[in-house]
Design an enzyme around this catalytic site. Structure first.
Site, PDB file in Angstrom:
ATOM      1  N   GLU A  10       4.543 -10.053  -6.861  1.00  0.00           N
ATOM      2  CA  GLU A  10       3.511 -10.026  -7.905  1.00  0.00           C
ATOM      3  C   GLU A  10       3.962  -9.326  -9.186  1.00  0.00           C
ATOM      4  OE1 GLU A  10       3.606  -8.234  -5.183  1.00  0.00           O
ATOM      5  OE2 GLU A  10       2.585  -6.308  -5.370  1.00  0.00           O
ATOM      6  N   LYS A  30     -11.173  -9.259 -16.850  1.00  0.00           N
ATOM      7  CA  LYS A  30     -11.403  -9.181 -18.299  1.00  0.00           C
ATOM      8  C   LYS A  30     -10.730 -10.316 -19.074  1.00  0.00           C
ATOM      9  CE  LYS A  30     -13.042  -6.261 -21.458  1.00  0.00           C
ATOM     10  NZ  LYS A  30     -14.276  -5.491 -21.286  1.00  0.00           N
ATOM     11  N   CYS A  39       5.158  -6.415   1.549  1.00  0.00           N
ATOM     12  CA  CYS A  39       5.594  -5.025   1.720  1.00  0.00           C
ATOM     13  C   CYS A  39       4.838  -4.369   2.887  1.00  0.00           C
ATOM     14  CB  CYS A  39       5.432  -4.258   0.414  1.00  0.00           C
ATOM     15  SG  CYS A  39       6.306  -2.689   0.434  1.00  0.00           S
ATOM     16  N   TYR A  40       3.945  -3.421   2.610  1.00  0.00           N
ATOM     17  CA  TYR A  40       3.187  -2.786   3.683  1.00  0.00           C
ATOM     18  C   TYR A  40       2.464  -3.848   4.524  1.00  0.00           C
ATOM     19  CZ  TYR A  40      -0.106   0.352   5.985  1.00  0.00           C
ATOM     20  OH  TYR A  40      -0.825   1.036   6.923  1.00  0.00           O
ATOM     21  N   HIS A  65       8.108  -7.219  -3.772  1.00  0.00           N
ATOM     22  CA  HIS A  65       6.815  -7.466  -4.425  1.00  0.00           C
ATOM     23  C   HIS A  65       6.884  -8.688  -5.340  1.00  0.00           C
ATOM     24  CE1 HIS A  65       4.590  -3.885  -3.167  1.00  0.00           C
ATOM     25  NE2 HIS A  65       5.793  -3.355  -3.046  1.00  0.00           N
ATOM     26  N   ASP A  97     -18.128  -8.639 -22.581  1.00  0.00           N
ATOM     27  CA  ASP A  97     -18.755  -8.961 -21.290  1.00  0.00           C
ATOM     28  C   ASP A  97     -20.228  -9.333 -21.445  1.00  0.00           C
ATOM     29  OD1 ASP A  97     -16.314  -7.985 -20.590  1.00  0.00           O
ATOM     30  OD2 ASP A  97     -17.067  -6.091 -19.798  1.00  0.00           O
ATOM     31  N   GLY A 157       0.854  -1.184   0.000  1.00  0.00           N
ATOM     32  CA  GLY A 157       0.000   0.000   0.000  1.00  0.00           C
ATOM     33  C   GLY A 157       0.884   1.227   0.000  1.00  0.00           C
TER      34      GLY A 157
END
Ligand code: XMP
Length: 514
Positions: free
Chosen positions: A175, A370, A86-87, A173, A231, A59
């Site tokens: 990710e 998506k 992290c945070y 991180h 969608d 964050g």
């Protein structure tokens, strides 16, 4: 329960808008279903999801800032494996009695990570590997019972664990792609520590969704607003599989679509899928309602209102309608749920629930991103042009025409836009850019064509790269490609004598011009 996506679920507590999404993508790519919740839900809510693991995201805040977000300490006692990133790791440390300090300066960028312990989180990772750091505060002392798993030159506690309580923290991180073994580290957390099997995928989701919808809509009829986008198309196909002829798709042709789109919707749904399809030609009605309207927000309001009006009239003609099927995606749900982001533009999503109709909302895609919906689109046999259609705003071309929307100006834009798309496709870039399109500006300028002076419109080409539309960069299109688009547009589209390329990022610009 029929239609449950899977028994395996991980909960992500999001400590800063945006951070959770990328982690969620990685978790889904690892074949584990996950859900993002705001960072401070009541522990009972988290536990009601029966999570096999909890991830605390990074964050933007410092843990020492006033009002810095925290999660309920009871969560650490719940016996569920946790990974703080992290945070998220700093919050874990602070709550459990560690010492977190304010850094003198931010550590940012690629850093070498030295792995000290490869038992679980770092199983299969090299002794030294590159990771991505982005933090101000750092953990000086881990809480009692934690041991270090990895370090960097600046962070002796770059990864820590309390194996007994199955609590893990990483300062970097995992990710982001710059952490070279991030995928393995997240996989290790999910499979080795949480015990997930990784069997979730978009295809199995579709099957479950059809079963759930059949159950949800056991009697009565349903309507679905088709827009031509991926969608609503996927939602319609799934609903059609679930309830067949009891579904009626309504396609409102508001005249603000791109070239060839209305025909494609009809071809796909009526001819290929033999679905009940009502096509409403409302082009005149929308043009009349938009006459004289130049303010962007006003345009959106007019279009939203008219759309709902037309849709309601059509749906009212069908006997026994009880449900409205919508293609709402997970990002829309998170945005409206977390609700911290400022409203920049009022988004008009085609198919908003008409207030006068008491219909039950059915949203089969509300757990998906998506790219997952695109995967399903392919697996259920939707044509590539629909499966890979770039995002297109509900108000359509109207918000890409600066100033008044008229039939003539729509025609100019539609033709220029078609050329942009043709060239982007021919260059093989259609899937690589997030969106590419033309905008008709209100600027007119002097030019010379043949022997004559011209005074005509300027077309703007806009092409952006983006992960989710929240931020974007202008696409570095090859100059030759831009050149081809420009010369075709001025040669093939009447009333245009100049073409420019928009090189604005978002922020500060937005992707659309209105
Ligand atoms: P902006 O222009 O805000 O757009 O950077 C971000 C993304 O949202 C799309 N967009 C819309 N989509 N209804 C929609 O369904 C809308 O009113 C709308 N306005 C913008 C835009 O195309 C981009 O992908």
């Amino acid at each position: 329960m029929p239609g449950e996506p899977t028994a395996e679920r991980v909960v992500i507590l999001d400590f800063g808008a945006q951070y959770g999404r990328l982690i969620a993508r990685r978790v889904r790519e690892a074949g584990v279903f996950c859900e993002i919740l705001p960072c401070d839900p009541p522990p009972e809510l988290v536990m009601s999801r029966k999570p096999m693991g909890i991830i605390l995201t990074g964050g933007p805040a410092s843990v020492y800032e006033q009002g810095a977000p925290r999660c309920d300490p009871a969560l650490f006692q719940a016996g569920v494996p946790m990974l703080g990133i992290c945070y998220g790791m700093q919050v874990m440390c602070l709550v459990l009695g560690g010492d977190v300090r304010r850094g003198e300066r931010r550590e940012y960028g690629r850093v070498d990570l030295e792995v000290l312990d490869k038992e679980d989180l770092f199983a299969g990772v090299e002794d030294v590997t590159q990771c991505w750091m982005s933090h101000g505060d750092f953990v000086l002392e881990a809480p009692p019972s934690f041991i270090p798993l990895a370090r960097t030159a600046n962070a002796p506690l770059a990864a820590i664990a309390d194996r007994k309580r199955r609590l893990f923290g990483v300062q970097f991180h995992p990710e982001v792609v710059h952490t070279l073994r991030g995928k393995e580290i997240i996989g290790n957390f999910l499979y080795r520590i949480c015990g997930c099997s990784g069997s979730w995928n978009a295809g199995s989701f579709a099957e479950a969704a059809v079963a759930r919808m059949a159950e949800e809509m056991r009697d009565g009829r349903a309507v679905c607003a088709l827009s031509g986008g991926v969608d609503s198309s996927v939602a319609a196909v799934l609903a059609h599989r679930a309830i067949g002829d009891r579904l009626t798709c309504i396609f409102v042709n508001h005249g603000l679509l791109r070239e060839g789109e209305p025909e494609q919707v009809v071809e796909t749904f009526r001819e290929r899928f033999s679905a009940n399809l009502v096509v409403v030609d409302a082009r005149r009605r929308f043009l009349d309602a938009l006459a004289g309207v130049t303010d962007p927000e006003e345009k959106r309001k007019v279009i939203g209102r008219e759309f709902i009006g037309v849709f309601e009239e059509e749906a009212a003609r069908i006997e026994g309608v009880k449900y409205l099927v919508q293609g709402t995606l997970y990002p829309d749900v998170i945005e409206s749920g977390v609700g911290r982001a400022a409203v920049i533009k009022s988004h008009h999503n085609v198919g908003g629930l008409p207030p006068g109709m008491r219909l039950r909302l059915v949203e089969p895609l509300k757990d998906l991103f998506k790219d997952e919906v695109r995967e399903i689109a392919r697996s259920v046999g939707l044509p590539e042009e629909i499966a890979w259609r770039q995002p297109f705003p509900g108000p359509g071309l109207a918000i890409r025409i600066i100033g008044e929307v008229t039939a003539d100006r729509l025609e100019i834009l539609r033709r220029a836009d078609h050329i942009v798309m043709e060239e982007i496709r021919a260059a093989g870039l259609h899937r690589r850019v997030w969106q590419s399109f033309a905008v008709l500006s209100s600027a007119r300028s002097v030019g010379v064509m043949g022997d004559g002076r011209t005074y005509a419109y300027t077309i703007v080409i806009r092409a952006v790269t983006s992960d989710d539309g929240m931020t974007a960069d202008w696409a570095r299109l090859p100059h030759d490609l831009l050149g081809r688009m420009s010369s075709r547009i001025v040669n093939e589209v009447q009333d245009v004598n100049r073409v420019v390329y928009d090189i604005t990022t978002k922020p500060p610009g937005t992707i659309e011009w209105e």
